[in-house]
Scaffold this motif. Structure first.
Motif: not given
Length: 261
Positions: A48, A128, A131, A204, A210, A212
């Motif tokens: 990522i 998701e 993440w 983050m 963000e 997802v």
């Protein structure tokens, strides 16, 4: 001889098209090495981006692909004040309607526009679950000081939210301070300005939501909270989603990809 040269030129062009980073260097020049340094972190079977996608990186995509976002077409993106308001000239180029630093996150980008950018880079949006794994559970073999391999933390910054760019709960942060055009908060930080958190990742927790990938069709997930909210929205159990065609000042993104075994 001309046929040979034409064949070589076609092969080179095909290679450039298939590798956006090389295409960028070819079209823009060697000074764009920042575009090609992905700075990704491996998290098991996927990796990522270490930071949110910046205005600078998104601009190369927009230039090469002649890409115009929905917010640009509509004259501007959204901000919440007395309800959702469309702000003229608030786009990824000028998030708050005026010149911005090219290291600020690219916002006013819809889910599908973010997905198009990631695909162009040979990546995709993270799921998701990916993440969450990257944001809260330390997977590095040799974690930086303060983190323990295998431990799951409450926040992407660790045991506390300090060091993120959120509203009130995260300590001081050096935002560009756009409070004069906002009814709440100061706005986002440049990418990689927060403290490095779990897995060495930046931003983050808070800064901007963000995108997802989730199962919903019309709604897609957003994770991490933003400068508009305090610490609770940064926690793993806080679920949020937005219409996939929403382009707002608090929503950005980062990309992911599978790791080759």
């Amino acid at each position: 001889m001309n046929r040979i040269r034409t064949s070589i030129a076609k092969n080179i062009f095909r290679m450039l098209v298939s590798m956006p980073c090389l295409m960028t260097l070819f079209l823009i020049g060697a000074n764009s090495e920042a575009v090609c340094s992905d700075e990704m972190q491996v998290i098991g079977v996927f990796s990522i981006d270490k930071t949110e996608v910046s205005i600078e990186k998104f601009s190369h995509f927009a230039k090469i692909k002649n890409f115009v976002t929905m917010a640009e077409k509509k004259g501007g993106g959204l901000v919440y004040a007395a309800g959702w308001e469309r702000k003229q000239n608030w786009t990824w180029r000028t998030p708050y309607g005026r010149p911005s630093h090219n290291k600020e996150p690219a916002v006013h980008v819809t889910f599908d526009e973010a997905k198009a950018y990631c695909n162009w880079r040979g990546k995709r949006l993270p799921t998701e679950l990916e993440w969450i794994e990257a944001a809260y559970t330390e997977r590095r073999t040799n974690p930086s000081k303060g983190f323990i391999r295998g431990r799951t933390y409450k926040y992407p910054t660790g045991e506390t939210p300090i060091g993120a760019n959120c509203l009130n709960d995260c300590g001081p942060s050096a935002t560009a301070n756009y409070s004069d055009v906002l009814t709440r908060g100061n706005g986002h930080l440049k990418v990689q300005s927060t403290v490095p958190g779990v897995n060495g990742l930046y931003d983050m927790g808070a800064n901007v939501w963000e995108w997802v990938e989730t199962r919903g069709v019309q709604e897609k997930g957003t994770r991490g909270g933003s400068w508009w909210y305090g610490a609770p929205q940064m926690e793993a159990n806080y679920k949020a989603s937005k219409p996939r065609d929403m382009a707002a000042v608090y929503i950005g993104f980062r990309c992911a990809k599978e790791e080759q075994n």
